[in-house]
Design a protein around this motif. Structure first.
Motif, PDB file in Angstrom:
ATOM      1  N   UNK A   1      11.395   6.218  -7.261  1.00  0.00           N
ATOM      2  CA  UNK A   1      11.319   5.598  -5.935  1.00  0.00           C
ATOM      3  C   UNK A   1      10.577   6.439  -4.909  1.00  0.00           C
ATOM      4  N   UNK A   2       9.746   7.373  -5.362  1.00  0.00           N
ATOM      5  CA  UNK A   2       8.983   8.221  -4.450  1.00  0.00           C
ATOM      6  C   UNK A   2       7.662   7.542  -4.111  1.00  0.00           C
ATOM      7  N   UNK A   3       7.566   6.975  -2.904  1.00  0.00           N
ATOM      8  CA  UNK A   3       6.316   6.357  -2.474  1.00  0.00           C
ATOM      9  C   UNK A   3       5.298   7.431  -2.102  1.00  0.00           C
ATOM     10  N   UNK A   4       5.771   8.524  -1.514  1.00  0.00           N
ATOM     11  CA  UNK A   4       4.890   9.646  -1.172  1.00  0.00           C
ATOM     12  C   UNK A   4       4.625  10.496  -2.396  1.00  0.00           C
ATOM     13  N   UNK A   5       3.770  10.027  -3.259  1.00  0.00           N
ATOM     14  CA  UNK A   5       3.610  10.566  -4.614  1.00  0.00           C
ATOM     15  C   UNK A   5       2.674  11.771  -4.664  1.00  0.00           C
TER      16      UNK A   5
ATOM     17  N   UNK B   1      -1.208   2.803  -8.209  1.00  0.00           N
ATOM     18  CA  UNK B   1      -1.184   3.000  -6.760  1.00  0.00           C
ATOM     19  C   UNK B   1      -0.749   4.419  -6.422  1.00  0.00           C
ATOM     20  N   UNK B   2       0.261   4.895  -7.133  1.00  0.00           N
ATOM     21  CA  UNK B   2       0.762   6.247  -6.859  1.00  0.00           C
ATOM     22  C   UNK B   2      -0.172   7.317  -7.413  1.00  0.00           C
ATOM     23  N   UNK B   3      -0.742   7.067  -8.573  1.00  0.00           N
ATOM     24  CA  UNK B   3      -1.705   8.034  -9.095  1.00  0.00           C
ATOM     25  C   UNK B   3      -2.896   8.167  -8.159  1.00  0.00           C
ATOM     26  N   UNK B   4      -3.335   7.054  -7.611  1.00  0.00           N
ATOM     27  CA  UNK B   4      -4.449   7.099  -6.668  1.00  0.00           C
ATOM     28  C   UNK B   4      -4.096   7.875  -5.414  1.00  0.00           C
ATOM     29  N   UNK B   5      -2.864   7.751  -4.974  1.00  0.00           N
ATOM     30  CA  UNK B   5      -2.417   8.508  -3.803  1.00  0.00           C
ATOM     31  C   UNK B   5      -2.375  10.000  -4.112  1.00  0.00           C
ATOM     32  N   UNK B   6      -1.823  10.347  -5.269  1.00  0.00           N
ATOM     33  CA  UNK B   6      -1.765  11.755  -5.641  1.00  0.00           C
ATOM     34  C   UNK B   6      -3.141  12.375  -5.763  1.00  0.00           C
ATOM     35  N   UNK B   7      -4.113  11.573  -6.206  1.00  0.00           N
ATOM     36  CA  UNK B   7      -5.490  12.052  -6.352  1.00  0.00           C
ATOM     37  C   UNK B   7      -6.285  11.912  -5.062  1.00  0.00           C
ATOM     38  N   UNK B   8      -5.660  11.386  -4.012  1.00  0.00           N
ATOM     39  CA  UNK B   8      -6.287  11.178  -2.705  1.00  0.00           C
ATOM     40  C   UNK B   8      -7.462  10.209  -2.768  1.00  0.00           C
ATOM     41  N   UNK B   9      -7.360   9.213  -3.655  1.00  0.00           N
ATOM     42  CA  UNK B   9      -8.329   8.129  -3.655  1.00  0.00           C
ATOM     43  C   UNK B   9      -7.897   7.012  -2.709  1.00  0.00           C
ATOM     44  N   UNK B  10      -6.698   7.134  -2.148  1.00  0.00           N
ATOM     45  CA  UNK B  10      -6.199   6.165  -1.180  1.00  0.00           C
ATOM     46  C   UNK B  10      -5.195   6.871  -0.296  1.00  0.00           C
ATOM     47  N   UNK B  11      -4.750   6.177   0.752  1.00  0.00           N
ATOM     48  CA  UNK B  11      -3.705   6.736   1.599  1.00  0.00           C
ATOM     49  C   UNK B  11      -2.380   6.041   1.309  1.00  0.00           C
TER      50      UNK B  11
ATOM     51  N   UNK C   1      -2.324   2.115   1.776  1.00  0.00           N
ATOM     52  CA  UNK C   1      -2.980   1.377   0.696  1.00  0.00           C
ATOM     53  C   UNK C   1      -2.120   1.386  -0.561  1.00  0.00           C
ATOM     54  N   UNK C   2      -1.564   2.525  -0.892  1.00  0.00           N
ATOM     55  CA  UNK C   2      -0.722   2.618  -2.085  1.00  0.00           C
ATOM     56  C   UNK C   2       0.495   1.719  -1.964  1.00  0.00           C
ATOM     57  N   UNK C   3       1.109   1.715  -0.796  1.00  0.00           N
ATOM     58  CA  UNK C   3       2.294   0.885  -0.589  1.00  0.00           C
ATOM     59  C   UNK C   3       1.961  -0.594  -0.712  1.00  0.00           C
ATOM     60  N   UNK C   4       0.840  -1.003  -0.159  1.00  0.00           N
ATOM     61  CA  UNK C   4       0.432  -2.408  -0.262  1.00  0.00           C
ATOM     62  C   UNK C   4       0.223  -2.818  -1.719  1.00  0.00           C
ATOM     63  N   UNK C   5      -0.389  -1.939  -2.502  1.00  0.00           N
ATOM     64  CA  UNK C   5      -0.603  -2.245  -3.917  1.00  0.00           C
ATOM     65  C   UNK C   5       0.710  -2.314  -4.672  1.00  0.00           C
ATOM     66  N   UNK C   6       1.648  -1.436  -4.339  1.00  0.00           N
ATOM     67  CA  UNK C   6       2.966  -1.452  -4.987  1.00  0.00           C
ATOM     68  C   UNK C   6       3.690  -2.758  -4.684  1.00  0.00           C
ATOM     69  N   UNK C   7       3.647  -3.184  -3.437  1.00  0.00           N
ATOM     70  CA  UNK C   7       4.301  -4.449  -3.068  1.00  0.00           C
ATOM     71  C   UNK C   7       3.666  -5.618  -3.820  1.00  0.00           C
ATOM     72  N   UNK C   8       2.346  -5.636  -3.932  1.00  0.00           N
ATOM     73  CA  UNK C   8       1.682  -6.703  -4.681  1.00  0.00           C
ATOM     74  C   UNK C   8       2.088  -6.693  -6.147  1.00  0.00           C
TER      75      UNK C   8
END
Length: 416
Positions: free
Chosen positions: A194-198, A336-346, A349-356
């Motif tokens: 449940x860690x959104x801030x990945x 979505x979380x991998x992209x956040x960890x790699x800084x390909x998104x903020x 954006x990651x949260x929106x993709x997770x919700x979708x």
């Protein structure tokens, strides 16, 4: 406030006054900080080092430096005027801040830090400023002790466990539902579901993950992969096609679908499509006989997997897998979380993709169990080749944990 010190481990740790704990009630963010705090409270510094040896440890670095020096690592110590010492700060995963463009965090083990340490005059600061903080001298004899703990403790022990971020994590609502769609892989890897801030395996680790497994090295490539996963377009379209045919037969006739009937309808649809395309003047059409043969083999594989799923409790006696789109949707939640960890998104954006990912899953499936069966079948069709090896066994164990553990999001978050 007093300060403890010890010569064998070379540590000091502040935080206890003579009148009792100096800290207000504190909830450790994860099991790691909980065990660090308990070991510190007992004064058991051997146990504290054991926890560190099995944990992910993160060190902050300036992002421009990391990107200018690929494959290298540097220590960035800070100076504490109170003690007149340089400290290298490391954080456990529950103490990490929300991902920001800069700095980034690189992840390493205690044994790695022991081997790569630059200056014996620096000290190691673990989660400084928190109730589970500790400070360790880093001379050769101290780093030898770290190495001994690292050799004794397995860093893979967390794999196959259900772990949650207790403070700062999401437990209910659309974001939590979308995160829980990636829970099978989180349990398998022992990561926080449940860690959104990945941060995952750190900035470099997440970039390597995406490059090695997905061929993703840019934001644009990440965005393309994310959209394809959310659209259910990343996995083999033949899998969903044959399952869609079976769903149509079930809707029309009701009850169980006999495999012979299923195969006959698939053949009729394939040949009809080829004939129709030929009439329209389409060239380079597949040989219908070869295409039918390939799909008949696929149906056989699916039927055999479903039989094993029923035997292992993944499916009920009369149940079957309705769709394999969960294989894409579950990976979309993780992408979505991998992209956040790699800084390909903020984070937004990651949260929106997770919700979708959660929403398209709800549209396609009727329950967490149905979603799980679809995900596992897709994974097995992609990786397992009917060996029923680790690719299957890891998911089976994760499914069983997620459907029985009272703390599981699959039991605490309604499907719809």
């Amino acid at each position: 406030m007093s300060t403890w010190s010890g010569t064998a481990a070379g540590w000091t740790a502040a935080g206890e006054g003579q009148g009792g704990p100096a800290y207000a009630p504190w909830q450790p963010p994860t099991d790691v900080e909980q065990r660090l705090y308990e070991a510190k409270t007992r004064g058991d510094w051997s146990a504290y080092l054991d926890v560190l040896a099995g944990a992910q440890l993160f060190h902050a670095l300036p992002r421009p430096w990391v990107e200018a020096n690929p494959g290298y690592f540097a220590f960035f110590p800070y100076w504490d005027p109170r003690t007149c010492r340089h400290y290298v700060a490391i954080l456990t995963e529950g103490m990490l801040p929300c991902p920001a463009p800069d700095p980034v965090f690189l992840e390493h083990s205690l044994g790695w830090f022991a081997a790569k340490w630059d200056d014996p005059n620096w000290w190691l600061a673990v989660n400084p400023g928190s109730p589970c903080e500790a400070y360790f001298a880093a001379g050769p004899e101290h780093r030898h002790l770290w190495t001994q703990h690292a050799q004794r403790v397995s860093r893979t022990a967390r794999r196959g466990t259900l772990r949650a971020l207790r403070v700062g994590g999401v437990f209910q609502g659309p974001v939590a539902h979308g995160l829980a769609c990636g829970a099978l892989l989180c349990v398998s890897n022992g990561s926080l579901w449940n860690a959104m801030g990945w941060h995952g395996t750190g900035y470099n680790g997440e970039r390597e993950r995406l490059a090695d497994w997905w061929g993703i090295t840019t934001r644009e490539e990440w965005m393309s992969a994310q959209q394809r996963l959310l659209a259910g377009e990343m996995s083999n379209s033949s899998w969903e096609f044959v399952l869609e045919v079976r769903r149509a037969i079930a809707r029309e006739y009701g009850g169980a679908v006999e495999i012979g009937h299923w195969r006959q309808v698939v053949e009729r649809v394939v040949r009809g499509r080829v004939e129709e395309a030929a009439v329209r003047g389409v060239t380079n059409l597949p040989d219908p006989g070869a295409e039918v043969g390939r799909l008949q083999q696929l149906i056989g594989r699916i039927v055999r997997y479903e039989a094993r799923f029923r035997a292992d409790g993944l499916l009920g006696e009369d149940e079957y897998v309705t769709s394999v789109l969960a294989w894409d949707y579950g990976r979309a939640s993780k992408m979505a979380r991998w992209g956040l960890g790699a800084r390909f998104c903020d984070v937004t954006e990651a949260e929106q993709a997770v919700v979708r990912a959660g929403r398209v899953s709800q549209v396609t499936y009727s329950s967490w169990e149905a979603f799980s069966a679809g995900y596992i079948l897709g994974r097995c069709l992609h990786f397992d080749n009917e060996e029923f090896g680790d690719w299957y066994e890891e998911m089976l164990a994760a499914h069983r944990l997620l459907t029985t553990d009272p703390a599981s999001p699959w039991l605490t978050i309604p499907w719809k």
